[in-house]
Design a protein around this motif. Structure first.
Motif, PDB file in Angstrom:
ATOM      1  N   TRP A 187       9.448   3.823   1.477  1.00  0.00           N
ATOM      2  CA  TRP A 187       9.602   2.579   2.254  1.00  0.00           C
ATOM      3  C   TRP A 187       8.494   2.379   3.278  1.00  0.00           C
ATOM      4  O   TRP A 187       8.298   1.269   3.774  1.00  0.00           O
ATOM      5  CB  TRP A 187      10.968   2.505   2.929  1.00  0.00           C
ATOM      6  N   VAL A 188       7.743   3.450   3.571  1.00  0.00           N
ATOM      7  CA  VAL A 188       6.627   3.296   4.513  1.00  0.00           C
ATOM      8  C   VAL A 188       5.491   2.505   3.861  1.00  0.00           C
ATOM      9  O   VAL A 188       4.858   1.660   4.512  1.00  0.00           O
ATOM     10  CB  VAL A 188       6.120   4.675   4.983  1.00  0.00           C
ATOM     11  N   LYS A 189       5.228   2.740   2.588  1.00  0.00           N
ATOM     12  CA  LYS A 189       4.140   2.022   1.915  1.00  0.00           C
ATOM     13  C   LYS A 189       4.353   0.507   1.955  1.00  0.00           C
ATOM     14  O   LYS A 189       3.424  -0.228   2.338  1.00  0.00           O
ATOM     15  CB  LYS A 189       3.990   2.507   0.476  1.00  0.00           C
ATOM     16  N   PRO A 190       5.534  -0.016   1.594  1.00  0.00           N
ATOM     17  CA  PRO A 190       5.746  -1.463   1.684  1.00  0.00           C
ATOM     18  C   PRO A 190       5.568  -2.001   3.102  1.00  0.00           C
ATOM     19  O   PRO A 190       5.082  -3.128   3.286  1.00  0.00           O
ATOM     20  CB  PRO A 190       7.186  -1.647   1.204  1.00  0.00           C
ATOM     21  N   GLU A 193       1.905  -2.342   3.834  1.00  0.00           N
ATOM     22  CA  GLU A 193       1.406  -3.524   3.119  1.00  0.00           C
ATOM     23  C   GLU A 193       1.808  -4.803   3.855  1.00  0.00           C
ATOM     24  O   GLU A 193       1.003  -5.734   3.991  1.00  0.00           O
ATOM     25  CB  GLU A 193       1.944  -3.519   1.695  1.00  0.00           C
ATOM     26  N   GLU A 194       3.028  -4.848   4.347  1.00  0.00           N
ATOM     27  CA  GLU A 194       3.506  -6.023   5.079  1.00  0.00           C
ATOM     28  C   GLU A 194       2.677  -6.265   6.339  1.00  0.00           C
ATOM     29  O   GLU A 194       2.355  -7.413   6.679  1.00  0.00           O
ATOM     30  CB  GLU A 194       4.972  -5.830   5.464  1.00  0.00           C
ATOM     31  N   LEU A 195       2.310  -5.185   7.035  1.00  0.00           N
ATOM     32  CA  LEU A 195       1.555  -5.291   8.287  1.00  0.00           C
ATOM     33  C   LEU A 195       0.050  -5.298   8.056  1.00  0.00           C
ATOM     34  O   LEU A 195      -0.724  -5.276   9.015  1.00  0.00           O
ATOM     35  CB  LEU A 195       1.928  -4.132   9.219  1.00  0.00           C
ATOM     36  N   ASP A 196      -0.366  -5.323   6.814  1.00  0.00           N
ATOM     37  CA  ASP A 196      -1.783  -5.325   6.453  1.00  0.00           C
ATOM     38  C   ASP A 196      -2.500  -4.087   7.003  1.00  0.00           C
ATOM     39  O   ASP A 196      -3.631  -4.166   7.487  1.00  0.00           O
ATOM     40  CB  ASP A 196      -2.473  -6.594   6.966  1.00  0.00           C
ATOM     41  N   LEU A 197      -1.824  -2.937   6.920  1.00  0.00           N
ATOM     42  CA  LEU A 197      -2.380  -1.681   7.419  1.00  0.00           C
ATOM     43  C   LEU A 197      -2.667  -0.680   6.303  1.00  0.00           C
ATOM     44  O   LEU A 197      -3.181   0.404   6.570  1.00  0.00           O
ATOM     45  CB  LEU A 197      -1.414  -1.037   8.427  1.00  0.00           C
ATOM     46  N   ILE A 198      -2.350  -1.030   5.084  1.00  0.00           N
ATOM     47  CA  ILE A 198      -2.432  -0.066   3.995  1.00  0.00           C
ATOM     48  C   ILE A 198      -3.865   0.435   3.785  1.00  0.00           C
ATOM     49  O   ILE A 198      -4.082   1.598   3.416  1.00  0.00           O
ATOM     50  CB  ILE A 198      -1.878  -0.684   2.685  1.00  0.00           C
ATOM     51  N   LYS A 199      -4.868  -0.415   4.068  1.00  0.00           N
ATOM     52  CA  LYS A 199      -6.261   0.006   3.908  1.00  0.00           C
ATOM     53  C   LYS A 199      -6.825   0.659   5.170  1.00  0.00           C
ATOM     54  O   LYS A 199      -7.949   1.156   5.158  1.00  0.00           O
ATOM     55  CB  LYS A 199      -7.122  -1.189   3.501  1.00  0.00           C
ATOM     56  N   LYS A 200      -6.031   0.647   6.245  1.00  0.00           N
ATOM     57  CA  LYS A 200      -6.462   1.261   7.502  1.00  0.00           C
ATOM     58  C   LYS A 200      -5.816   2.624   7.721  1.00  0.00           C
ATOM     59  O   LYS A 200      -6.054   3.258   8.746  1.00  0.00           O
ATOM     60  CB  LYS A 200      -6.134   0.340   8.674  1.00  0.00           C
ATOM     61  N   GLN A 213      -4.835  16.878  -0.675  1.00  0.00           N
ATOM     62  CA  GLN A 213      -5.245  15.509  -0.992  1.00  0.00           C
ATOM     63  C   GLN A 213      -5.490  14.756   0.305  1.00  0.00           C
ATOM     64  O   GLN A 213      -4.665  14.803   1.212  1.00  0.00           O
ATOM     65  CB  GLN A 213      -4.150  14.778  -1.775  1.00  0.00           C
ATOM     66  N   ILE A 214      -6.609  14.077   0.377  1.00  0.00           N
ATOM     67  CA  ILE A 214      -6.905  13.191   1.502  1.00  0.00           C
ATOM     68  C   ILE A 214      -7.523  11.935   0.923  1.00  0.00           C
ATOM     69  O   ILE A 214      -8.589  11.982   0.299  1.00  0.00           O
ATOM     70  CB  ILE A 214      -7.860  13.830   2.523  1.00  0.00           C
ATOM     71  N   LEU A 215      -6.864  10.802   1.108  1.00  0.00           N
ATOM     72  CA  LEU A 215      -7.339   9.553   0.541  1.00  0.00           C
ATOM     73  C   LEU A 215      -6.776   8.380   1.323  1.00  0.00           C
ATOM     74  O   LEU A 215      -5.862   8.545   2.154  1.00  0.00           O
ATOM     75  CB  LEU A 215      -6.942   9.437  -0.927  1.00  0.00           C
ATOM     76  N   ARG A 216      -7.318   7.214   1.066  1.00  0.00           N
ATOM     77  CA  ARG A 216      -6.785   6.023   1.714  1.00  0.00           C
ATOM     78  C   ARG A 216      -5.387   5.752   1.169  1.00  0.00           C
ATOM     79  O   ARG A 216      -5.121   5.910  -0.033  1.00  0.00           O
ATOM     80  CB  ARG A 216      -7.691   4.815   1.457  1.00  0.00           C
ATOM     81  N   ALA A 217      -4.503   5.330   2.062  1.00  0.00           N
ATOM     82  CA  ALA A 217      -3.117   5.088   1.657  1.00  0.00           C
ATOM     83  C   ALA A 217      -3.039   4.026   0.564  1.00  0.00           C
ATOM     84  O   ALA A 217      -2.127   4.039  -0.260  1.00  0.00           O
ATOM     85  CB  ALA A 217      -2.286   4.673   2.867  1.00  0.00           C
ATOM     86  N   SER A 218      -4.007   3.117   0.541  1.00  0.00           N
ATOM     87  CA  SER A 218      -4.017   2.061  -0.478  1.00  0.00           C
ATOM     88  C   SER A 218      -4.253   2.616  -1.881  1.00  0.00           C
ATOM     89  O   SER A 218      -3.945   1.968  -2.878  1.00  0.00           O
ATOM     90  CB  SER A 218      -5.096   1.023  -0.149  1.00  0.00           C
ATOM     91  N   ASP A 219      -4.807   3.836  -1.968  1.00  0.00           N
ATOM     92  CA  ASP A 219      -5.065   4.454  -3.269  1.00  0.00           C
ATOM     93  C   ASP A 219      -3.939   5.376  -3.714  1.00  0.00           C
ATOM     94  O   ASP A 219      -4.027   6.003  -4.770  1.00  0.00           O
ATOM     95  CB  ASP A 219      -6.373   5.263  -3.211  1.00  0.00           C
ATOM     96  N   LEU A 220      -2.890   5.436  -2.913  1.00  0.00           N
ATOM     97  CA  LEU A 220      -1.787   6.351  -3.200  1.00  0.00           C
ATOM     98  C   LEU A 220      -0.640   5.600  -3.864  1.00  0.00           C
ATOM     99  O   LEU A 220      -0.233   4.533  -3.401  1.00  0.00           O
ATOM    100  CB  LEU A 220      -1.301   6.994  -1.900  1.00  0.00           C
ATOM    101  N   SER A 221      -0.128   6.160  -4.940  1.00  0.00           N
ATOM    102  CA  SER A 221       0.975   5.515  -5.647  1.00  0.00           C
ATOM    103  C   SER A 221       2.280   5.628  -4.860  1.00  0.00           C
ATOM    104  O   SER A 221       2.382   6.410  -3.916  1.00  0.00           O
ATOM    105  CB  SER A 221       1.156   6.161  -7.020  1.00  0.00           C
TER     106      SER A 221
END
Length: 242
Positions: A187-190, A193-200, A213-221
């Motif tokens: 539920w954190v991922k959605p 995305e709602e707050l436009d923070l997924i790429k930050k 693993q270290i990656l941008r949250a936007s690349d995480l399933s």
């Protein structure tokens, strides 16, 4: 005076142990460490295994991962008593704790147990590298500049609570570190995305281990993540930068 040492061994990479922690292990005759299940493995022991030579006695102590207060208090009492038995015998005892001993650490509970029930025992404390500081270094993300604030907390229990925290953060120049992500990622991922923070947001798990693993949250399933996973969320940068 009777004494023992509680040492942080960092998040996973043996090279991140401090010189003080290595020295404490080398000088010890008994190396103790937490296990979450009886006869189970200890991540703290694994991290420090290079310095735990065959001549040292090992003392695994059971710290169950439960919420029941009576069970937890009983585990702390048993652990404190077992350590004191070794100290009373004249052993040089070091207890190893993953990460830093003062941050969400078994070592902190053990310290308070010893202070309360064995006040004559001197407890030496050695800090360790935290998972989020290691993740920040690896991902090259500064945690705080000048007047910025740093908020470190386990992922809150609800969508709305975390939404308030993240929405408030940029107004106070606050960088947020969310620990113990685990199954809450579902539920954190959605929300990100709602707050436009997924790429930050930077995601990290099992820092310092061979399968980190270290990656941008936007690349995480989507889906569950391991208990030892975290997010670094920086929403802005200082006006004055190189």
């Amino acid at each position: 005076m009777k004494a023992l040492t509680i040492a942080g061994v960092g998040p996973g990479d043996p090279s991140l142990l401090t010189l003080a922690a290595v020295e404490a292990i080398q000088e010890s005759t008994v190396v103790s460490y937490p296990v979450s299940t009886r006869e189970g493995d200890s991540l703290a022991e694994k991290i420090a295994s290079k310095w735990i030579t065959k001549d040292k006695k090992k003392l695994p102590l059971h710290f169950p991962m439960v919420d029941d207060q009576n069970t937890l208090k009983s585990a702390w009492r048993v652990a404190g008593n077992e350590l004191m038995k070794m100290v009373e015998k004249g052993e040089r005892v070091v207890f190893l704790a993953q990460g830093d001993i003062s941050l969400f650490s078994t070592g902190s509970y053990l310290l308070k147990e010893l202070e309360k029930y064995h006040p004559k025992c001197i407890v030496n404390l050695i800090p360790g590298v935290t998972s989020f500081s290691a993740a920040a270094a690896i991902s090259r993300l500064p945690l705080a500049f000048q007047e910025e604030q740093l908020l470190v907390l386990p992922v809150p229990g609800s969508y709305e609570e975390l939404k308030v925290i993240l929405s408030d953060a940029p107004h106070k120049k606050k960088v947020v570190v969310l620990l113990k992500l685990g199954k809450k990622w579902q539920w954190v991922k959605p929300l990100l995305e709602e707050l436009d923070l997924i790429k930050k947001a930077i995601f990290a798990e099992r820092i310092g281990s061979s399968d980190q693993q270290i990656l941008r949250a936007s690349d995480l399933s989507s889906g569950k993540r391991p208990y030892f996973s975290l997010l670094l969320i920086r929403q802005s940068w200082p006006l004055t930068m190189p």
